[in-house]
Enzyme design. Structure first.
Site, PDB file in Angstrom:
ATOM      1  N   GLU A 175       0.854  -1.202   0.000  1.00 59.34           N
ATOM      2  CA  GLU A 175       0.000   0.000   0.000  1.00 59.34           C
ATOM      3  C   GLU A 175       0.879   1.238   0.000  1.00 59.34           C
ATOM      4  O   GLU A 175       0.600   2.226  -0.664  1.00 59.34           O
ATOM      5  CB  GLU A 175      -0.922   0.008   1.231  1.00 59.34           C
ATOM      6  CG  GLU A 175      -1.956   1.135   1.229  1.00 59.34           C
ATOM      7  CD  GLU A 175      -1.524   2.421   1.940  1.00 59.34           C
ATOM      8  OE1 GLU A 175      -2.314   3.378   1.971  1.00 59.34           O
ATOM      9  OE2 GLU A 175      -0.400   2.476   2.454  1.00 59.34           O
ATOM     10  N   ASP A 204      -7.404   1.622   7.943  1.00 56.50           N
ATOM     11  CA  ASP A 204      -6.015   2.071   7.856  1.00 56.50           C
ATOM     12  C   ASP A 204      -5.823   3.156   8.912  1.00 56.50           C
ATOM     13  O   ASP A 204      -6.402   4.235   8.808  1.00 56.50           O
ATOM     14  CB  ASP A 204      -5.762   2.622   6.434  1.00 56.50           C
ATOM     15  CG  ASP A 204      -4.302   2.964   6.171  1.00 56.50           C
ATOM     16  OD1 ASP A 204      -3.482   2.851   7.087  1.00 56.50           O
ATOM     17  OD2 ASP A 204      -4.006   3.358   5.018  1.00 56.50           O
ATOM     18  N   ASP A 306     -10.044   0.242  20.646  1.00 52.70           N
ATOM     19  CA  ASP A 306     -11.189  -0.560  21.105  1.00 52.70           C
ATOM     20  C   ASP A 306     -12.452  -0.168  20.342  1.00 52.70           C
ATOM     21  O   ASP A 306     -13.138  -1.009  19.750  1.00 52.70           O
ATOM     22  CB  ASP A 306     -11.363  -0.346  22.616  1.00 52.70           C
ATOM     23  CG  ASP A 306     -12.378  -1.294  23.230  1.00 52.70           C
ATOM     24  OD1 ASP A 306     -12.832  -2.231  22.542  1.00 52.70           O
ATOM     25  OD2 ASP A 306     -12.730  -1.096  24.414  1.00 52.70           O
TER      26      ASP A 306
HETATM   27  N1  DTR Z   1      -2.972   5.686   3.516  1.00 49.04           N
HETATM   28  C1  DTR Z   1      -2.308   6.057   4.739  1.00 49.04           C
HETATM   29  C2  DTR Z   1      -2.414   7.434   5.173  1.00 49.04           C
HETATM   30  C3  DTR Z   1      -3.718   8.082   5.206  1.00 49.04           C
HETATM   31  C4  DTR Z   1      -3.849   9.380   5.088  1.00 49.04           C
HETATM   32  N2  DTR Z   1      -5.149   9.710   5.115  1.00 49.04           N
HETATM   33  C5  DTR Z   1      -5.896   8.635   5.279  1.00 49.04           C
HETATM   34  C6  DTR Z   1      -7.283   8.491   5.386  1.00 49.04           C
HETATM   35  C7  DTR Z   1      -7.820   7.254   5.530  1.00 49.04           C
HETATM   36  C8  DTR Z   1      -6.985   6.162   5.618  1.00 49.04           C
HETATM   37  C9  DTR Z   1      -5.594   6.312   5.531  1.00 49.04           C
HETATM   38  C10 DTR Z   1      -5.047   7.556   5.342  1.00 49.04           C
HETATM   39  C11 DTR Z   1      -0.912   5.504   4.788  1.00 49.04           C
HETATM   40  O1  DTR Z   1      -0.863   4.305   4.734  1.00 49.04           O
HETATM   41  O2  DTR Z   1       0.106   6.191   4.905  1.00 49.04           O
HETATM   42 ZN    ZN Z   2       1.426   4.896   5.641  1.00 51.37          ZN
HETATM   43 ZN    ZN Z   3      -1.650   3.220   6.089  1.00 50.11          ZN
HETATM   44 CA    CA Z   4     -14.205  -3.961  22.329  1.00 52.17          CA
END
Ligand code: DTR
Ligand code: ZN
Ligand code: ZN
Ligand code: CA
Length: 321
Positions: A175, A204, A306
């Site tokens: 990713e 994430d 949590d």
């Molecule tokens: N993709 C993420 C960082 C990230 C930044 N904004 C968001 C919003 C929703 C999920 C993830 C993220 C990374 O892996 O760095």
């Molecule tokens: Zn990241």
């Molecule tokens: Zn991430």
């Molecule tokens: Ca819980």
């Protein structure tokens, strides 16, 4: 239908009727009144034990520490992370598949886990990326999402949940190099398989140390489901503005799959209005260790972890039953 309870709305009657049709899905984890007078109802989402989620974080931290301090694409730490998650799922009765790919001259993997049963033509997916950046162990980013999804899958097995839809869980590789693993997965699906996926839920960064409670606003039904969970906890939420297109839900969305998810914030600073409603420190990043070597097990807010782990289960149960 004649209503025996006055003042009950037509919508409530429909919900009650639907619940009557799903008695087989009533889980042992359902809470509240039971007995001869209680109406049958649909499966309640179980509580995910945060101690179990934290135990997975400790294991992933140990894996990083034993492998040069990270779990990045192409590293021994990444492969050991895949082996750890796969071992747990295999032991719990999932059908697992490892997809290998090469990017930037290094081998990476996606792990896909299917829970046997459910309607094969209606698939609900939940996923998270398992790779870290090379600077650190990647515990908030993204052992947190990976552990929350893993413990939800293990809870599906523990409760022997029998959803209407087919459940599929995924852990994505690379990713951090540009959504490579999830893009490969979506690109490799024949159109007929892709249209069977009725929803993809992404997790994430769900344990940020100075947390916000952000809900992706891509699909109204999925968004409503997550918001309903936080409402039960009296936690206010905001739509996610930091993440648009920045995680593994993007390839699904681009392929026409309804997507959603939750996020506790990355390098953006928490505003004073946000600190007022969520607590924490205004003027400080949601995650000061974002993509840094200090993203260790110390970089987790247990309450956020949590709540967000329970939100994963709430949405998986609510959208699959
Ligand atoms: N993709 C993420 C960082 C990230 C930044 N904004 C968001 C919003 C929703 C999920 C993830 C993220 C990374 O892996 O760095
Ligand atoms: Zn990241
Ligand atoms: Zn991430
Ligand atoms: Ca819980």
């Amino acid at each position: 239908m004649r209503l025996s309870v006055t003042g009950r709305s037509a919508a409530a009657a429909v919900i009650a009727a639907a619940a009557l049709l799903t008695t087989s899905a009533i889980s042992t984890a359902a809470t509240g009144s039971t007995g001869p007078t209680a109406p049958p109802r649909a499966a309640a989402a179980p509580d995910i034990p945060v101690a179990n989620v934290k135990a997975h974080l400790s294991q992933l931290q140990s894996i990083a520490s034993a492998n040069g301090g990270n779990r990045s694409h192409g590293s021994a730490g990444y492969k050991a992370s895949i082996d750890y998650i796969k071992g747990k799922l295999d032991a719990a009765g999932f059908t697992t598949t490892v997809q290998q790919f090469t990017t930037s001259g290094r081998v990476g993997y996606n792990l896909i886990a299917d829970w046997p049963g459910g309607d094969a033509n209606q698939i609900l997916m939940a996923g998270s990326h398992l790779d870290s950046v090379s600077r650190g162990a990647g515990i908030n980013d993204n052992a947190s999402g990976s552990a929350a999804v893993l413990e939800t899958a293990l809870t599906v097995s523990r409760t022997q949940y029998k959803p209407t839809k087919h459940l599929r869980f995924a852990w994505w590789g690379a990713e951090e190099l540009g959504l490579i693993g999830s893009s490969n997965y979506v690109r490799g699906l024949p159109a007929a398989e892709r249209t069977k996926i009725k929803g993809y839920l992404n997790f994430d960064m769900v344990g940020s140390p100075n947390p916000g409670y952000f809900v992706y606003d891509d699909d109204p039904t999925i968004e409503k489901t997550f918001k309903a969970y936080y409402a039960t906890k009296n936690v206010s939420t905001e739509p996610d503005r930091e993440g648009d297109g920045r995680s593994d839900h993007a390839p699904f969305k681009n392929a026409g799959v309804p997507v959603g998810g939750v996020f506790a914030g990355a390098s953006t600073a928490k505003s004073s209005a946000q600190a007022q409603k969520w607590g924490g420190t205004a003027g400080q990043a949601f995650d000061r260790c974002y993509h840094s070597s200090c993203d260790t097990t110390a970089n987790i807010n247990d309450t956020a972890l949590d709540r967000n782990s329970d939100a994963v289960a709430y949405a998986v149960w609510g959208l699959s039953s």
